[in-house]
Design a protein around this motif. Sequence first.
Motif, mmCIF file in Angstrom:
data_model
loop_
_atom_site.group_PDB
_atom_site.id
_atom_site.type_symbol
_atom_site.label_atom_id
_atom_site.label_comp_id
_atom_site.label_asym_id
_atom_site.label_seq_id
_atom_site.Cartn_x
_atom_site.Cartn_y
_atom_site.Cartn_z
ATOM 1 N N ILE A 6 -38.177 59.043 86.988
ATOM 2 C CA ILE A 6 -38.424 60.431 87.397
ATOM 3 C C ILE A 6 -39.472 60.983 86.431
ATOM 4 O O ILE A 6 -39.183 61.202 85.255
ATOM 5 C CB ILE A 6 -37.138 61.286 87.354
ATOM 6 N N PRO A 8 -42.718 63.604 85.288
ATOM 7 C CA PRO A 8 -43.074 65.027 85.448
ATOM 8 C C PRO A 8 -44.363 65.253 86.239
ATOM 9 O O PRO A 8 -44.516 66.291 86.890
ATOM 10 C CB PRO A 8 -43.229 65.510 84.006
ATOM 11 N N THR A 99 -37.368 71.997 92.813
ATOM 12 C CA THR A 99 -37.713 71.845 91.399
ATOM 13 C C THR A 99 -37.401 70.459 90.860
ATOM 14 O O THR A 99 -37.605 70.186 89.681
ATOM 15 C CB THR A 99 -36.943 72.874 90.550
ATOM 16 N N GLY A 100 -36.898 69.573 91.719
ATOM 17 C CA GLY A 100 -36.610 68.213 91.276
ATOM 18 C C GLY A 100 -35.169 68.023 90.831
ATOM 19 O O GLY A 100 -34.302 68.858 91.105
ATOM 20 N N THR A 102 -32.533 65.391 87.872
ATOM 21 C CA THR A 102 -32.510 64.462 86.735
ATOM 22 C C THR A 102 -31.574 63.301 87.061
ATOM 23 O O THR A 102 -30.738 63.393 87.971
ATOM 24 C CB THR A 102 -31.987 65.144 85.450
ATOM 25 N N ARG A 137 -43.308 64.702 89.985
ATOM 26 C CA ARG A 137 -43.093 66.160 89.920
ATOM 27 C C ARG A 137 -41.616 66.463 89.652
ATOM 28 O O ARG A 137 -40.974 67.230 90.377
ATOM 29 C CB ARG A 137 -43.570 66.849 91.200
ATOM 30 N N ASN A 138 -41.076 65.804 88.652
ATOM 31 C CA ASN A 138 -39.680 66.006 88.212
ATOM 32 C C ASN A 138 -38.650 65.668 89.284
ATOM 33 O O ASN A 138 -37.498 66.087 89.185
ATOM 34 C CB ASN A 138 -39.468 67.450 87.728
#
Lengths: 154, 122
Positions: A6, A8, A99-100, A102, A137-138
């Motif tokens: 993942i 950024p 916004t992605g 994690t 993009r996160n």
Amino acid sequence: MKELRILPGPPPALETCVFTAHWPSRLDLKQEIMDAISAQLLDRGWISPADCPWVSLCLDEVLVNAMMHGNEGDPRLDIEVSVATDGKRWVVLVSDQGTGFTQAVVPDHDLPQSLMLEHGRGIRIMQEWLDELSYYRNGSCAWLARQRDDVTTS
Amino acid sequence: MACDFLIVQRYDNLVLAKVTKERLLDPASITSLSDALIAEVNRSAMRPSIVLDLAEVGYLSSAMIGKLVAVLKAVKAVKGRMALAGVKPSIMPLFKITQLDKLFDFSEDAEQLILAYRRKPL
């Protein structure tokens, strides 16, 4: 569990993009989108008919994630889908307007306590079949790639 | 909890449930199938043996796999057992990748599984 990439930044520039389209985040359009992408891959000989269950599974997973998690099911928000090739591999890029995410939200199904979980297996399945699964993009941009069926390895 | 692509036959506490749909991808189908199967578990006596015949299924999503785990949990809650029959070679790797081959019994033939369960009741 394989490490999930993942990143950024934005995805690499697509060398040869053959298809790009936008759709609103509506699950009732999912099959139409899957059919459109599969047709792009099949018609060019980049996948074989035997690949179709796997392609469907990967597209289903990535589209649901983009629509329902990335765009939180908001039909006013679009997803963008591109189909491309780098010469040896086909690439499907699916971007949402979220916004992605994690890696922490993805269960590790190698752990015994995860075996009975009812969710979170999709990424693992995609990682196994695809040659590359990366998120840019996160996490709001999924990059799926696999060797083209019409390209033989030497 | 009707599911128009599920044919159910009951033999005492044995349940043979055959899926007659090729694609288990859309949320409505997935929910309909899992709700119908859980309803079958709930209406069965204690310790049911459920055989789910997937011979006609060629496409599965990870959401459907998750729902199969939900059905298995319902079966385990009443001390029952559950098996999958007729899984196509093209989708069998899904169960191995997700390690669900450790949770379910598998057989190529649903009728054979029913006979085996009859011979060896819980």
